[in-house]
Scaffold this active site. Structure first.
Site, PDB file in Angstrom:
ATOM      1  N   ILE A 156       0.811  -1.287   0.107  1.00 35.18           N
ATOM      2  CA  ILE A 156      -0.038  -0.154  -0.044  1.00 35.18           C
ATOM      3  C   ILE A 156       0.768   1.309  -0.101  1.00 35.18           C
ATOM      4  CG2 ILE A 156      -1.947   1.366   1.081  1.00 35.18           C
ATOM      5  CD1 ILE A 156      -2.823  -1.420   2.371  1.00 35.18           C
ATOM      6  N   THR A 235      -4.598   5.399   7.516  1.00 38.70           N
ATOM      7  CA  THR A 235      -5.602   4.323   6.913  1.00 38.70           C
ATOM      8  C   THR A 235      -5.067   3.123   7.217  1.00 38.70           C
ATOM      9  OG1 THR A 235      -4.275   4.192   4.891  1.00 38.70           O
ATOM     10  CG2 THR A 235      -6.082   5.708   5.015  1.00 38.70           C
ATOM     11  N   ARG A 237      -4.075   1.166  11.043  1.00 37.44           N
ATOM     12  CA  ARG A 237      -4.632   0.763  12.179  1.00 37.44           C
ATOM     13  C   ARG A 237      -4.761   1.982  13.014  1.00 37.44           C
ATOM     14  NH1 ARG A 237      -6.805  -2.445   9.757  1.00 37.44           N
ATOM     15  NH2 ARG A 237      -6.987  -4.694   9.939  1.00 37.44           N
ATOM     16  N   GLU A 266     -13.452   1.679  17.238  1.00 39.97           N
ATOM     17  CA  GLU A 266     -14.380   1.702  16.149  1.00 39.97           C
ATOM     18  C   GLU A 266     -15.796   1.111  16.600  1.00 39.97           C
ATOM     19  OE1 GLU A 266     -12.489   0.714  12.475  1.00 39.97           O
ATOM     20  OE2 GLU A 266     -10.830   2.022  13.114  1.00 39.97           O
ATOM     21  N   HIS A 284     -13.665   3.733   8.315  1.00 39.03           N
ATOM     22  CA  HIS A 284     -12.862   2.667   8.052  1.00 39.03           C
ATOM     23  C   HIS A 284     -13.399   2.099   6.910  1.00 39.03           C
ATOM     24  CE1 HIS A 284     -10.438  -0.926   9.844  1.00 39.03           C
ATOM     25  NE2 HIS A 284     -10.223  -0.875   8.516  1.00 39.03           N
TER      26      HIS A 284
HETATM   27  C1  DGY Z   1      -8.101  -4.560   6.426  1.00 39.18           C
HETATM   28  O1  DGY Z   1      -8.371  -5.289   5.372  1.00 39.18           O
HETATM   29  O2  DGY Z   1      -7.528  -5.068   7.182  1.00 39.18           O
HETATM   30  C2  DGY Z   1      -8.704  -3.148   6.350  1.00 39.18           C
HETATM   31  O3  DGY Z   1      -8.737  -2.559   7.571  1.00 39.18           O
HETATM   32  C3  DGY Z   1     -10.061  -3.126   5.752  1.00 39.18           C
HETATM   33  O4  DGY Z   1     -10.262  -1.811   5.292  1.00 39.18           O
END
Ligand code: DGY
Length: 319
Positions: A156, A235, A237, A266, A284
């Site tokens: 990512i 984005t 954790r 959450e 999320h």
């Molecule tokens: C995951 O797949 O771990 C993500 O947090 C979901 O959006």
């Protein structure tokens, strides 16, 4: 064999599983209450779970027949890996497929925060937009020429770096494992120390897993090392950021803004974050595009089937 699923999943995946197994889906409270999960796990061979389901020691201690856990997520910090290993339970997960969706959202949050899009939306909706096009009204920041500091350069992080290049940003990164020089060159990224990342980035974006090393790593001590104008994006954790410290850092103007898709707890209901103009909040949704979520369902289903057949899963966690 019995398969238990902790919440609704795509029909095509359920249909496939139902051809082979006795499938039960939990339709009640989300996340599934621990007591219910413990009860259900006792005679389950295969489990499909989601990132909020804590598959901890208490749950696994009751898993008498469990052979496979297939999580509908790239993250697997909600599963007690040591216990799973001891019990010889295989774990499947869904990396790769959600890389682009998560990178897209990250860039979206960066643009939103830098150009104050959501802030403007809130202004108009509240009926407070009084003047137009003033030289100093609602000014944001250019992305071009800014330094984006990427914390964690996995799939990512790399997808975010490629997108950031297209916006003319300079990309630095800190990762435990440094990429090969050729890859750094291709991605136009520069490896820096963690301190350097904190000190010199205009925007820091987090793309690392949550573990003992990363939990609460972004805390007051480290916010103080960042630029006063810096923005932070998460984005990955929620627990990688100390949320209480972040709120203080934003209030005291130690840093300038935050865009968050993940939180310590959450769903986020009441929090000072919801009152701050320099904060963008998302529920999320990193992987939440229709295509990605369907593909995650397919992989989650196939991981479970392959695992129960004793075959190699598409993606399995190395235990
Ligand atoms: C995951 O797949 O771990 C993500 O947090 C979901 O959006």
């Amino acid at each position: 064999m019995r398969v238990f699923i902790t919440r609704r999943l795509h029909d095509f995946a359920i249909k496939e599983l139902s051809k082979r197994y006795r499938v039960t889906i939990h339709h009640g409270e989300i996340p599934i209450p621990k007591k219910t999960l413990i009860e259900k796990i006792k005679d389950t061979d295969g489990l499909i779970c989601f990132p909020y389901d804590k598959i901890d020691n208490d749950v696994l201690a009751n898993a008498k027949k469990l052979r496979v856990i297939s999580t509908y997520s790239v993250g697997y910090d909600h599963i007690d890996l040591q216990q799973a290993k001891k019990k010889n339970i295989k774990i499947g997960y869904t990396p790769e497929v959600l890389t682009n969706a998560t990178a897209d959202l990250t860039i979206g949050l960066i643009i939103d925060l830098m150009r104050r899009i959501t802030e403007g939306d809130r202004l108009i909706r509240s009926g407070d937009w009084r003047q137009i096009f003033g030289a100093f009204d609602y000014v944001g920041q250019d992305m071009n020429g800014k330094t984006l500091g990427v914390f964690g350069m996995g799939r990512i992080g790399q997808a975010v770096a490629m997108r950031a290049n297209a916006f003319g940003m300079n990309v630095s990164y800190y990762s435990r494992t440094r990429l090969a020089k050729s890859q750094e060159k291709k991605l136009k990224i520069k490896h820096v120390s963690f301190l350097n990342l904190l000190k010199n980035s205009d925007i820091i974006t987090i793309h690392a897993p949550q573990n003992k090393q990363t939990e609460h790593l972004f805390n007051m001590k480290n916010f103080k090392k960042m630029k006063k104008s810096a923005l932070i994006i998460n984005t990955a954790r929620g627990k990688i950021i100390n949320q209480k410290d972040l709120i203080s850092a934003l209030k005291l103007k130690i840093i300038s803004g935050a865009a968050l898709d993940v939180f310590e707890k959450e769903p986020l209901c009441t929090s000072p974050l919801t009152k701050m103009q320099n904060v963008v909040l998302a529920p999320h949704i990193g992987s939440s595009s229709a295509q990605t979520r369907a593909e995650m369902a397919r992989i989650t289903m196939q991981n479970l089937v392959l695992g129960l057949q004793g075959k190699k899963m598409i993606y399995s966690v190395h235990l």
